[in-house]
Design an enzyme around this catalytic site. Structure first.
Site, PDB file in Angstrom:
ATOM      1  CG  ASN A 147      29.743 -49.697  34.699  1.00  0.00           C
ATOM      2  OD1 ASN A 147      29.448 -50.758  34.156  1.00  0.00           O
ATOM      3  ND2 ASN A 147      30.988 -49.321  34.873  1.00  0.00           N
ATOM      4  N   GLY A 148      27.544 -51.886  36.297  1.00  0.00           N
ATOM      5  CA  GLY A 148      27.903 -53.005  37.167  1.00  0.00           C
ATOM      6  C   GLY A 148      26.743 -53.962  37.292  1.00  0.00           C
ATOM      7  NE  ARG A 201      32.566 -47.637  30.742  1.00  0.00           N
ATOM      8  CZ  ARG A 201      33.577 -48.119  31.428  1.00  0.00           C
ATOM      9  NH1 ARG A 201      34.809 -47.849  31.054  1.00  0.00           N
ATOM     10  NH2 ARG A 201      33.384 -48.861  32.493  1.00  0.00           N
ATOM     11  CE  LYS A 232      39.403 -50.315  23.332  1.00  0.00           C
ATOM     12  NZ  LYS A 232      39.764 -51.463  22.493  1.00  0.00           N
ATOM     13  CG  HIS A 248      45.651 -84.182  14.458  1.00  0.00           C
ATOM     14  ND1 HIS A 248      46.007 -85.514  14.453  1.00  0.00           N
ATOM     15  CD2 HIS A 248      46.819 -83.487  14.374  1.00  0.00           C
ATOM     16  CE1 HIS A 248      47.334 -85.625  14.406  1.00  0.00           C
ATOM     17  NE2 HIS A 248      47.841 -84.394  14.343  1.00  0.00           N
ATOM     18  CD  GLU A 298      44.259 -59.977  18.353  1.00  0.00           C
ATOM     19  OE1 GLU A 298      43.730 -60.755  19.156  1.00  0.00           O
ATOM     20  OE2 GLU A 298      43.912 -58.793  18.249  1.00  0.00           O
ATOM     21  CE  LYS A 349      40.913 -57.223  16.955  1.00  0.00           C
ATOM     22  NZ  LYS A 349      41.603 -57.589  18.143  1.00  0.00           N
ATOM     23  CD1 TRP A 373      27.727 -54.577  25.627  1.00  0.00           C
ATOM     24  CD2 TRP A 373      27.495 -55.754  27.509  1.00  0.00           C
ATOM     25  NE1 TRP A 373      28.032 -55.887  25.344  1.00  0.00           N
ATOM     26  CE2 TRP A 373      27.894 -56.631  26.471  1.00  0.00           C
ATOM     27  CE3 TRP A 373      27.285 -56.287  28.781  1.00  0.00           C
ATOM     28  CZ2 TRP A 373      28.098 -57.996  26.668  1.00  0.00           C
ATOM     29  CZ3 TRP A 373      27.481 -57.649  28.977  1.00  0.00           C
ATOM     30  CH2 TRP A 373      27.879 -58.483  27.924  1.00  0.00           C
ATOM     31  CD  GLU A 431      37.198 -57.992  18.408  1.00  0.00           C
ATOM     32  OE1 GLU A 431      38.401 -57.765  18.401  1.00  0.00           O
ATOM     33  OE2 GLU A 431      36.523 -57.915  19.443  1.00  0.00           O
ATOM     34  CB  CYS A 478      27.067 -49.644  31.592  1.00  0.00           C
ATOM     35  SG  CYS A 478      25.895 -50.956  31.330  1.00  0.00           S
TER      36      CYS A 478
HETATM   37  C1  AGP Z   1      39.672 -57.086  21.558  1.00  0.00           C
HETATM   38  O1  AGP Z   1      39.541 -56.778  20.208  1.00  0.00           O
HETATM   39  C2  AGP Z   1      38.425 -57.423  22.213  1.00  0.00           C
HETATM   40  N1  AGP Z   1      37.454 -56.427  22.051  1.00  0.00           N
HETATM   41  C3  AGP Z   1      38.459 -58.109  23.547  1.00  0.00           C
HETATM   42  O2  AGP Z   1      38.769 -59.439  23.290  1.00  0.00           O
HETATM   43  C4  AGP Z   1      39.425 -57.590  24.633  1.00  0.00           C
HETATM   44  O3  AGP Z   1      40.737 -57.831  24.257  1.00  0.00           O
HETATM   45  C5  AGP Z   1      39.111 -58.297  25.968  1.00  0.00           C
HETATM   46  O4  AGP Z   1      37.823 -57.995  26.363  1.00  0.00           O
HETATM   47  C6  AGP Z   1      40.098 -57.954  27.052  1.00  0.00           C
HETATM   48  O5  AGP Z   1      40.049 -56.599  27.380  1.00  0.00           O
HETATM   49  P1  AGP Z   1      41.194 -55.916  28.213  1.00  0.00           P
HETATM   50  O6  AGP Z   1      42.450 -56.035  27.422  1.00  0.00           O
HETATM   51  O7  AGP Z   1      40.739 -54.504  28.381  1.00  0.00           O
HETATM   52  O8  AGP Z   1      41.307 -56.650  29.515  1.00  0.00           O
END
Ligand code: AGP
Length: 614
Positions: free
Chosen positions: A103-104, A27, A609, A510, A487, A491, A77, A494, A2
């Protein structure tokens, strides 16, 4: 999660609010809304879905709406209640005079709601936030002072919040406050701003004031008054923001993600700048305040992080253990905080976070701090909540990252780990100087190698196109590139929503091997080094099950042509530094697949984010 924004001044508030919300869209983007005071009446405009839906509503009523010079806005969000118009912020009270954005999470909202309903408040949404609107209205009824009403309300609220409030009868005033959620005030000339984050303000002012928990700020066009929760007046340091508005432009790229991938050579140069001066000089890390004798006494390092930052932390473990001979545990922050962790003053705890606002990681480092550990924070946001918890703060200098999928901040975190590991190794004298010099040389030339990978992106694009209809994807690697596999898979899932998983290549047989057939792509991260032959034979095993094989390699070995359907070749690099190069093609594969599929690359569904809730 948010974003909130507020404006008070002489200009049309709606333009500034919508611009601010656009820059806070990373956000959250489930729904949005604004509240304005138009002709002495608080008016709410809200829309479910993307911000564009709100912009369309505003456009239709622009001549009316643009009259207002005070307003607050929100991009959501969803946590409590579906992303509908009713649940979109701002929220209001029975009489409609109060408007609140938040926000929260208000943790005691159920009890508050019950009490308020008994007193005649009628709720229109399922949100926790609406309780704040009714509570402030009730307190205002008792005090006829908006700042006091907000202050008294916060005394009853439990949980995390950044709040902005306006009241119809208190013209030219916004009251804002925070607890465990970010809030920054922007100072202008005859106008003032408030927002969850700097991108909402940077177009208008570079003078800012960060609020601390439990502080309440009252903004008028010409004044800013700050008090604490007990009504004591406070003064606050005004800072000059280091960001440039250009950071928020796509600079001709189709998406922020693509722009940010291409910024990585410069990001590496930035991180190294001033810290790695020459291969025969020790690393300078003024940010690490831990005494050199204490570094020598360290018996353990714990690293806490989430998502992409967690993957950088996993690479960090390999490097630190290899260079420094110190045992390193890496744990997702969300797991670390709900068990009995063995942490003490001889443990260095490293928190890694792009945003510096991830709730789980903040809680994890706070817990470790209480147990006496030195807290080192690696973050892209030295102005963040987490940065303020730091004993040592290593800013990664990647610049504002807009795309929800992290790319350049991951690169910056990796490079920071190399620097920290070399620094500790130099303090402990745990690595031969010539090996450290070789690595320093490789770090210095790394940006050129990344540039080479980016220059050949058409090959990667072709490979991405060939696999864009796959429903599943497997990434395999071993050793220091196992986090790269995780990673790369993160990517892809997501931004394209493909079911992608990273495995250590040795684990394939396994269990996961049962999934392999001609419809399953397997991408082997096959970098020269001690595990090369092992991954090659694991790739043979996958090929024998008819999987479609892709190699990502720095090897020129001709034999690979028989085994793999596609080969992505990157410049040769030492195994220890290879994660900083091998990730780049994987970011591009994820990007191009998502683009072929027509996905919303920069704002993937269900994500935000900055994850400010646990
Ligand atoms: C990264 O592509 C993601 N959107 C997400 O996993 C992110 O890395 C995670 O939420 C941690 O965020 P931060 O690095 O701001 O703590």
């Amino acid at each position: 999660m948010c974003g909130i924004v507020g404006y008070i001044g002489k200009k049309s508030a709606v333009d500034i609010l919508l611009e601010g919300l656009t820059n806070l869209e990373y956000r959250g983007y489930d729904s949005s809304g604004i509240a304005l005071n138009i002709d002495n009446k608080v008016q709410l405009y809200k829309a479910a879905g993307k911000l564009q839906n709100l912009k369309n509503i505003v456009e239709k009523n622009y001549s009316e709406i643009s009259k207002s010079t005070i307003g607050i806005g929100h991009i959501r969000w969803a946590t409590h209640g579906a992303p509908t118009i009713e649940n979109a912020h701002p929220h209001s009270c029975n009489c409609g005079k109060v408007a609140v954005v938040h926000n929260g999470i208000i943790e005691n909202y159920k009890e508050l709601r019950e009490k308020l309903e008994k007193n005649g408040c009628t709720f229109r949404s399922q949100t926790d936030t609406e309780t704040v609107a009714h509570l402030v209205a009730t307190k205002y009824g008792e005090t006829h002072d908006l700042t006091e009403a907000v202050r008294l309300a916060t005394k009853e609220i439990e949980g995390a919040y950044a709040l902005c409030v306006i009241h119809q009868d208190v013209k030219n005033t916004i009251v804002a406050t925070r607890r465990n959620a970010p809030l920054v005030v922007g100072l202008g000339d005859g106008e003032n701003f408030v927002a969850s984050d700097v991108p909402a303000l940077i177009q208008y002012t570079k003078k800012a004031m960060y609020l601390d928990d439990n502080q309440i700020v009252t903004l008028t066009p010409d004044s800013i008054k700050l008090i604490d929760i007990d009504n004591n007046p406070l003064s606050q340091k005004v800072e000059t923001l280091p960001w440039e508005p250009v950071a928020l432009s796509k600079m001709g790229y189709k998406h922020f993600m693509l722009k940010e991938i291409h910024e990585q050579p410069d990001v590496v140069r930035n991180v190294l700048s001033g810290k790695l001066r020459a291969i025969d000089e020790n690393i300078t890390l003024n940010e690490v305040t831990l005494d050199k004798d204490k570094i020598k006494d360290l018996n353990r390092i714990q690293i806490v992080a989430c998502g992409t930052s967690l993957h950088a932390a996993m690479v960090g473990k390999y490097i630190i253990e290899d260079f420094c001979g110190i045992a390193v545990d890496v744990e997702p922050s969300s797991e670390y905080i709900y068990r009995k962790t063995i942490t003490d003053k001889n443990t260095l705890v490293i928190g890694v976070s792009q945003s510096g606002e991830t709730a789980d990681t903040i809680t994890a480092v706070r817990q470790a701090k209480c147990k006496g550990s030195h807290i080192l924070i690696i973050t892209n946001r030295p102005d963040s909540t987490m940065a303020r918890e730091a004993d040592s703060l290593v800013p990664v200098n990647a610049g504002i990252e807009v795309s929800v999928a992290a790319t350049k901040s991951y690169m910056a975190q990796l490079i920071s780990f190399y620097l920290i590991a070399i620094y500790i190794a130099e303090v402990k004298n745990s690595m031969p100087a010539n090996e450290l010099a070789d690595l320093k040389h490789e770090l210095i030339v790394l940006p050129q190698k990344i540039e080479k990978v980016l220059a050949h992106k058409e090959d990667i694009q072709k490979c991405a196109k060939a696999f864009s209809s796959s429903k599943d994807f497997i990434f395999i690697a071993r050793g220091i590139n196992f986090p790269t596999a995780l990673e790369g898979a993160l990517k892809l899932k997501e931004i394209s929503y493909i079911n992608a998983t990273g495995y250590t290549a040795g684990e394939l047989k396994h269990g996961p091997i049962a999934m392999l057939d001609e419809s399953m792509p397997v991408l082997s991260i096959l970098m020269s080094g001690k595990v090369y032959d092992k991954i090659l034979s694991n790739s043979e095993e996958a090929k024998a099950r008819n999987a479609r094989m892709i190699a990502l390699t720095d090897s020129e070995d001709e034999k690979l042509n028989e085994l793999f359907d596609y080969i992505i070749r990157i410049p040769e690099i030492s195994e220890i530094l290879s994660p900083a190069l091998s990730i780049v093609p994987l970011q591009l594969i994820a990007y191009y697949i998502a683009e072929f599929l027509g996905k919303d690359v920069d704002q993937p569904r269900n994500l935000a984010k900055s994850v400010t809730v646990e």
